[in-house]
Design a protein around this motif. Structure first.
Motif, PDB file in Angstrom:
ATOM      1  N   ILE A 177      58.999  12.978  29.056  1.00  0.00           N
ATOM      2  CA  ILE A 177      58.131  13.851  28.261  1.00  0.00           C
ATOM      3  C   ILE A 177      58.451  15.328  28.527  1.00  0.00           C
ATOM      4  CG2 ILE A 177      55.732  14.561  27.898  1.00  0.00           C
ATOM      5  CD1 ILE A 177      54.931  11.654  28.591  1.00  0.00           C
ATOM      6  N   VAL A 178      58.645  15.665  29.797  1.00  0.00           N
ATOM      7  CA  VAL A 178      58.959  17.052  30.169  1.00  0.00           C
ATOM      8  C   VAL A 178      60.310  17.467  29.586  1.00  0.00           C
ATOM      9  CG1 VAL A 178      59.490  18.576  32.125  1.00  0.00           C
ATOM     10  CG2 VAL A 178      57.542  17.018  32.247  1.00  0.00           C
ATOM     11  N   SER A 179      61.246  16.535  29.496  1.00  0.00           N
ATOM     12  CA  SER A 179      62.557  16.847  28.908  1.00  0.00           C
ATOM     13  C   SER A 179      62.414  17.247  27.452  1.00  0.00           C
ATOM     14  CB  SER A 179      63.496  15.639  29.042  1.00  0.00           C
ATOM     15  OG  SER A 179      63.750  15.344  30.398  1.00  0.00           O
ATOM     16  N   PHE A 180      61.547  16.564  26.717  1.00  0.00           N
ATOM     17  CA  PHE A 180      61.294  16.945  25.325  1.00  0.00           C
ATOM     18  C   PHE A 180      60.644  18.322  25.254  1.00  0.00           C
ATOM     19  CE2 PHE A 180      61.704  12.365  24.340  1.00  0.00           C
ATOM     20  CZ  PHE A 180      62.493  12.449  23.202  1.00  0.00           C
ATOM     21  N   ALA A 181      59.712  18.606  26.201  1.00  0.00           N
ATOM     22  CA  ALA A 181      59.039  19.906  26.198  1.00  0.00           C
ATOM     23  C   ALA A 181      60.012  21.048  26.507  1.00  0.00           C
ATOM     24  CB  ALA A 181      57.899  19.902  27.221  1.00  0.00           C
TER      25      ALA A 181
END
Length: 570
Positions: A177-181
């Motif tokens: 999820i953080v990678s997408f953010a």
């Protein structure tokens, strides 16, 4: 202006990535359940911890991938490896699927490799966007890797503080999820622009404010990271930690708003001598120290035409010869580094005594701290403190974070007090030695908490300072290869120290109920292990002292040349 703003967005993105990808630090929270589900021995559990650390041996593969693929693809490759590695382990520990031990081992290896790939992405982003302040950017972002366990504990308490299997699910999902953010800031990297004097002031202010926020993050997680409360309070505490991570996004806007005000409003009043400076001129020494380091390397021969590039100065050579070949003096004075920053290819590196002293100091210091964190769940269980496991993990995580932040201290205080970074390494190793002998002498909860905090502080400093020390001693251009050679001690130490601890543990254990695993209760489970680790840490401390004595003249000479260069070019 927009380009400068985007580079700070990238720094915040790397902070997010680091904060949620130190997933190896929460292994001890679910290791007992994993051991029970798989029905394995303590030795076999240790091999799973080794597998996670073994991923560092293959960390070079991320650099190879960057040669052929864009940065964002390497980021998502790391996220997918972590998702598969931890996700499959979650399916196993929840009894949804059943896998043989060897496949679980490979999943741990894949999860460990994902952490290395995430780290490489963050290192590249910091170096590309902050070439003049890369050490400050790296130390700040790497520090947040130490708070991962505390953040995951807050998330665990907010969602379901009963099932420790949740840690594995969070480890799989949150980094993805953080990678997408972080994707948008990474895709919108600004072109590299030289810093103006105003830009230097602005960057100095930004790093100062970001470090203050980092300290607030650490204090918050230390106070509330393991606090047990009702679901609503736990969710509020987790929300507060996320808010503190989002808050740095506001800082670029505040700084640029101030800059706009000074140029467009304040300057219109033409008040002579009333300019308000947020950053004192002396603070710019941080920037000058970073920039003139490379200039000092290039101009070293001009400033030292008496042959400072030679491995041993004439005075040192005379000292050795006049002392009739004393072993101690040969060890300290023989074949010293002539200067900092000299490039060491692999063949020269492996022949350099300083490298092996550094290797032993790391092997008998920071690596012991990492193995201790891997065994923290079983240590707490053996002392009858199973309910305190999450508290201890948060304690280790928070103090590891503070240790990582402290690793930047030499860069901030060098204008007032200069001390060789290898000397700071020696000081950082002391808490581990003290903690291990404290743990061996007492099995109380207070001793366990104090020992965990000291080891976290020590190992955090060493992990964060290692890149800078490797760069200074063996060359900045070779740091990628040389540092990967250095950290091969981590999987080796994880195997050796963990195997030693597992043997001692099982020699005092009894069979668990309804399972093939064994459980050990009492101080004897780890007493001998703490003594052995403590003695080994003394060896690491002694090795670091010798390294400091061998390199302090090179550091002193470098600092003198840096000051001279600063005077020449100022």
């Amino acid at each position: 202006m927009a380009g400068q703003s985007r580079k700070w967005m990238i720094l915040v993105a790397t902070i997010w990535i680091q904060a949620f990808t130190g997933t190896n630090f929460d292994f001890s929270t679910y290791s007992s359940d994993l051991k029970s589900v798989l029905g394995i021995s303590q030795v076999q559990l240790n091999y799973l911890a080794v597998a996670s650390d073994l991923g560092k041996v293959f960390g070079w593969s991320s650099g190879l991938a960057l040669l052929y693929f864009p940065l964002w693809t390497v980021l998502f490759a790391a996220a997918i490896m972590g998702f598969v590695g931890y996700g499959v382990q979650w399916l196993v520990i929840t009894n949804i699927i059943s896998l043989p031990y060897i496949l679980v081992f490979l999943c741990c290896l894949l999860a460990g490799l994902s952490i290395c790939w995430f780290n490489t992405v963050c290192f590249v982003l910091c170096i590309r966007n902050f070439p003049a302040n890369r050490s400050l950017a790296l130390s700040l972002t790497v520090s947040f890797n130490g708070v991962s366990a505390a953040l995951y504990t807050l998330a665990y308490n907010a969602i379901n503080p009963i099932s420790t299997q949740l840690y594995l699910l969070l480890n799989a999902l949150i980094p993805l999820i953080v990678s997408f953010a972080a994707l948008i800031p990474i895709l919108r990297q600004p072109p590299l622009e030289p810093l103006s004097p105003d830009g230097v002031r602005r960057d100095s202010l930004m790093f100062l404010l970001l470090n203050i926020l980092a300290v607030l993050n650490g204090v918050y997680l230390l106070l509330f990271g393991s606090k047990t409360s009702d679901a609503t309070s736990a969710r509020l505490l987790f929300g507060g930690s996320i808010l503190l991570l989002i808050l740095p996004l506001c800082l670029p806007g505040l700084v640029y708003a101030r800059n706009w005000y000074l140029h467009n409003v304040h300057s219109s009043f033409r008040l002579e001598g009333s300019g308000f400076i947020l950053v004192d001129v002396d603070e710019l020494e941080i920037h000058k120290g970073m920039v003139t380091r490379e200039a000092s390397f290039d101009g070293y021969q001009l400033l030292n035409d008496d042959g400072a590039r030679t491995a041993i100065t004439p005075d040192q050579k005379s000292f050795i010869e006049d002392d009739n070949g004393s072993c101690c003096n040969k060890l300290i004075m023989g074949n010293q580094l002539g200067m900092l920053g000299e490039e060491h290819p692999l063949t020269l590196l492996l022949r350099r005594l300083d490298f092996w002293l550094y290797y032993i100091a790391y092997f008998c210091g920071g690596t012991i701290g990492l193995v201790y964190s891997n065994n923290l769940g079983q240590i707490a269980q053996s002392l009858g403190q199973s309910s305190e496991t999450t508290t201890l993990v948060t304690l280790y995580s928070s103090f590891s974070f503070f240790g990582r932040l402290l690793s930047a201290t030499p860069d901030y205080i060098r204008a007032k007090f200069y001390f060789a970074r290898t000397g700071w390494l020696t000081i950082a190793l002391l808490p581990t030695t003290i903690a291990l002998f404290l743990l061996a002498s007492s099995g109380s909860l207070s001793a366990l908490q104090a020992g965990t905090a000291l080891i976290g502080l020590s190992s955090g400093f060493i992990f964060a300072a290692a890149v800078s020390i490797t760069s200074e001693l063996f060359g900045p251009n070779s740091v990628g290869v040389n540092h990967n050679i250095l950290i091969t001690n981590i999987p080796i130490g994880s195997l050796v120290y963990g195997f030693l601890a597992a043997l001692v543990y099982e020699s005092h254990s009894m069979a668990g109920s309804n399972t093939e695993s064994v459980i050990c209760m009492g101080r004897d489970c780890y007493h001998l292990t703490f003594l052995w680790w403590g003695c080994l840490s003394v060896i690491g401390l002694a090795s670091s002292v010798v390294l400091f004595l061998r390199t302090r003249r090179a550091y002193q000479r470098f600092e003198q040349d840096r000051i001279t260069s600063s005077m020449l070019y100022s």
